[in-house]
Enzyme design. Structure first.
Site, short mmCIF file in Angstrom:
data_model
loop_
_atom_site.label_atom_id
_atom_site.label_comp_id
_atom_site.label_asym_id
_atom_site.label_seq_id
_atom_site.Cartn_x
_atom_site.Cartn_y
_atom_site.Cartn_z
N SER A 24 0.86 -1.36 -0.11
CA SER A 24 0.05 0.16 -0.04
C SER A 24 0.81 1.06 -0.10
O SER A 24 0.49 2.29 -0.66
CB SER A 24 -0.84 -0.10 1.13
OG SER A 24 -2.04 -0.95 1.36
N ARG A 28 1.53 4.19 -2.95
CA ARG A 28 1.21 5.92 -2.91
C ARG A 28 2.43 6.39 -3.07
O ARG A 28 2.44 7.62 -3.31
CB ARG A 28 0.47 5.70 -1.40
CG ARG A 28 -0.88 5.35 -1.25
CD ARG A 28 -1.10 4.71 0.18
NE ARG A 28 -2.62 4.44 0.25
CZ ARG A 28 -3.14 3.55 0.20
NH1 ARG A 28 -2.35 2.44 -0.42
NH2 ARG A 28 -4.51 3.37 0.22
N GLY A 95 -6.20 -3.66 -7.80
CA GLY A 95 -7.19 -3.08 -7.48
C GLY A 95 -6.75 -1.45 -6.76
O GLY A 95 -7.51 -0.56 -7.17
N ARG A 123 -13.96 -7.04 -10.38
CA ARG A 123 -13.91 -6.19 -9.22
C ARG A 123 -14.75 -4.96 -9.36
O ARG A 123 -14.82 -4.40 -10.41
CB ARG A 123 -12.61 -6.01 -8.63
CG ARG A 123 -12.04 -7.43 -8.48
CD ARG A 123 -10.40 -7.15 -7.87
NE ARG A 123 -10.45 -6.66 -6.40
CZ ARG A 123 -9.34 -6.32 -5.84
NH1 ARG A 123 -8.33 -6.47 -6.49
NH2 ARG A 123 -9.29 -5.66 -4.66
N ASP A 316 -6.67 -8.19 4.66
CA ASP A 316 -5.90 -9.12 3.84
C ASP A 316 -5.30 -10.24 4.80
O ASP A 316 -4.96 -11.26 3.85
CB ASP A 316 -4.83 -8.38 3.31
CG ASP A 316 -5.53 -7.24 2.43
OD1 ASP A 316 -6.65 -7.25 1.96
OD2 ASP A 316 -4.77 -5.97 1.99
N LYS A 343 -12.27 -9.28 -3.32
CA LYS A 343 -11.05 -9.11 -3.61
C LYS A 343 -10.46 -9.90 -4.91
O LYS A 343 -11.47 -10.23 -5.75
CB LYS A 343 -10.17 -9.76 -2.38
CG LYS A 343 -10.81 -9.04 -0.86
CD LYS A 343 -10.31 -7.75 -0.99
CE LYS A 343 -10.46 -6.91 0.36
NZ LYS A 343 -10.39 -5.38 0.42
N ARG A 389 -2.58 -14.43 -1.99
CA ARG A 389 -2.74 -14.44 -0.60
C ARG A 389 -3.29 -15.75 -0.52
O ARG A 389 -2.79 -16.57 0.54
CB ARG A 389 -3.50 -13.54 0.08
CG ARG A 389 -3.07 -11.91 -0.10
CD ARG A 389 -3.36 -11.00 0.86
NE ARG A 389 -2.89 -9.69 0.49
CZ ARG A 389 -1.69 -9.07 0.64
NH1 ARG A 389 -0.56 -9.78 1.33
NH2 ARG A 389 -1.38 -7.93 0.20
O1 SPQ Z 1 -4.65 -3.71 -4.63
P1 SPQ Z 1 -5.66 -4.65 -4.26
O2 SPQ Z 1 -5.45 -5.95 -5.46
O3 SPQ Z 1 -7.08 -4.48 -3.77
O4 SPQ Z 1 -5.01 -5.51 -2.98
C1 SPQ Z 1 -5.65 -6.25 -1.65
C2 SPQ Z 1 -4.44 -7.23 -1.15
O5 SPQ Z 1 -4.83 -8.30 -0.58
O6 SPQ Z 1 -3.21 -7.08 -1.52
C3 SPQ Z 1 -6.79 -6.71 -1.50
F1 SPQ Z 1 -7.14 -7.48 -2.50
O7 SPQ Z 1 -5.28 -4.95 -0.83
C4 SPQ Z 1 -5.97 -3.93 -0.37
C5 SPQ Z 1 -6.68 -4.00 0.69
O8 SPQ Z 1 -7.53 -5.04 0.80
C6 SPQ Z 1 -4.84 -2.67 -0.23
C7 SPQ Z 1 -5.63 -1.48 0.11
C8 SPQ Z 1 -4.87 -0.32 -0.23
O9 SPQ Z 1 -3.49 -0.25 -0.49
O10 SPQ Z 1 -5.54 1.04 0.13
C9 SPQ Z 1 -6.78 -1.37 0.66
C10 SPQ Z 1 -7.61 -2.79 1.03
O11 SPQ Z 1 -8.70 -2.71 0.14
P2 SPQ Z 1 -10.01 -1.74 0.36
O12 SPQ Z 1 -10.79 -2.33 -0.73
O13 SPQ Z 1 -10.35 -2.32 1.55
O14 SPQ Z 1 -9.70 -0.53 0.36
#
Ligand code: SPQ
Length: 429
Positions: A24, A28, A95, A123, A316, A343, A389
């Protein structure tokens, strides 16, 4: 897809692991570095496929980004330095890249098309498209912008006050990014706190962002200024070795330099609640983010209840926590985790189906799962569902299964933890 077999005879895990940089925070750092003025030096950047997608996106918009292993230099020329990409942007499996970029692209003065892989295409994007349209964004896409591929016609935006209907840091971050380009104030309100890396880092880059009783408030006052970022180790990656250390008899592992931001440490609270022998040491802060070392030793565990406000703090980690719960004495109930269904795959179904194949007593519910332990795991054929994961959970399961575990692939692990097998090898006795 090439099937792989995992077989570990009487393993024991001992030693230190330096888990890779936080996914994350790595995303950023590229985004904020690219929209600031000056050179942002990023160290311990996660060299995973998802974060590389974010780098490619900004290079395609004219930002010079130099990468040497885990060190990255971003030569930002501000928001006005970003150029229309010459072709559609491929966000692969990511995502985070998609949702955060939707926020940014909505306020830039050009049209951009984006697409992703089969998983990303399923998604939901309406969670960001709906509030962005309220700000004036012009977004078109499959099923009225619910799914990729999507085209954003960037233009002027107006700030809004928006209460998040889903517990999502990605939605919050998309709106804060759009808020940097909007007229007036953008206020994001969340009922349950989600990871706050965007807020922490935006402040470090000099954005006008404050948190008050209204919510998180951002305005488009002035430019961001480049700022060096030392990325902490990813607690979501560390989670696989925390669980392994707790369930593989005789193990003792120390995970170094792990990010301990409170909005991410739900797994530590749950491990302690379950009776795990875990200690935190060497705590310090870098760039507003807490870091420390985590030591875990094998010990008997008991079942627990995982629900409510802790869920976004460990969302996660639920797949690996479910595996851990199969080894705990008694019932573990996971609730309020319906987000798992959207996810990289439906993680409730994927976890339950895989662990059932291995002989666990686990039942899927609408918003979580119920696990009754302890059960010895047999071997068997499972699937990664092309989800990093789920794949790592399968490998850790093989450390305690009586027979080998066969999985349909393992390459998806490169999304978030490209050195996973090297790190595992290094502590396997
Ligand atoms: O980037 P992506 O594919 O959504 O990755 C995941 C993961 O498991 O690595 C979710 F599948 O992490 C997200 C996390 O679940 C990363 C994230 C972020 O960097 O802001 C926030 C979370 O998602 P969300 O939908 O709750 O905001």
């Amino acid at each position: 897809m090439s099937h792989v077999q995992f077989e570990y005879t009487s393993p024991k895990l001992e030693g230190d692991v330096i888990v890779p940089g936080d996914k994350s925070i790595s995303h950023r750092s590229i985004i904020f570095g690219s929209i600031s003025h000056g050179i942002t030096k990023i160290t311990n950047f996660l060299d995973g496929e998802d974060c590389l997608r974010t780098i490619h996106a900004f290079r395609a918009m004219g930002v010079q980004i130099e990468k040497d292993g885990n060190t990255v230099l971003v030569h930002g020329n501000g928001l006005e330095g970003l150029k229309k990409p010459t072709k559609a942007l491929d966000f692969g499996n990511s995502g985070t890249t998609t949702r955060l970029m939707l926020g940014l692209l909505s306020g830039l003065p050009f049209e951009t098309s984006i697409y992703g892989d089969a998983s990303l295409t399923k998604r939901p994007m309406d969670r960001v498209v709906t509030p962005l349209r309220k700000m004036g964004a012009v977004i078109d896409g499959d099923a009225d912008g619910k799914f990729l591929p999507i085209t954003v016609q960037g233009g002027t935006l107006d700030g809004i006050t928006y209460r998040l209907p889903v517990k999502s840091a990605q939605v919050k971050s998309a709106l804060l990014l759009a808020g940097l380009l909007a007229e007036g104030e953008t206020v994001v309100q969340e009922e349950t706190e989600t990871r706050n890396h965007t807020e922490v880092m935006l402040q470090a880059f000099g954005a006008d962002l404050k948190q008050n009783k209204e919510g998180i408030v951002v305005t488009n006052k002035g430019n961001l200024t480049a700022c060096d970022v030392e990325v902490p180790g990813d607690i979501s990656s560390a989670a696989f070795f925390l669980a392994a250390g707790a369930i593989v008899p005789g193990s003792a592992i120390t995970l170094k330099n792990v990010g301990l931001n409170e909005s991410r440490t739900g797994i530590l609270d749950v491990l302690k609640e379950m009776g795990a022998a875990i200690t935190v040491s060497n705590e310090r802060t870098t760039g507003g983010e807490k870091i420390g070392d985590l030591t875990i030793k094998y010990t008997a565990l008991k079942g627990t209840m995982i629900e409510g406000d802790v869920i976004p703090r460990l969302i996660d980690e639920i797949p690996i926590l479910a595996l851990l719960a199969t080894q705990a004495d008694g019932k573990t109930i996971i609730k309020d985790a319906e987000e798992l269904r959207v996810k990289e795959t439906d993680r409730i179904e994927a976890v339950c189906q895989n662990l059932q194949v291995l002989g666990a007593n686990i039942t899927a519910t609408e918003d979580g799962m119920i696990i009754e332990g302890p059960t010895k795991l047999t071997g068997g054929k499972i699937s990664s569902y092309m989800d990093h994961r789920i794949a790592m959970m399968g490998v850790i399961a093989a450390l305690i299964s009586e027979e080998p575990i066969e999985m349909d692939e393992k390459d998806s692990i490169n999304i978030s933890y490209p050195t996973f097998f090297d790190d595992l090898e290094a502590i396997l006795q």
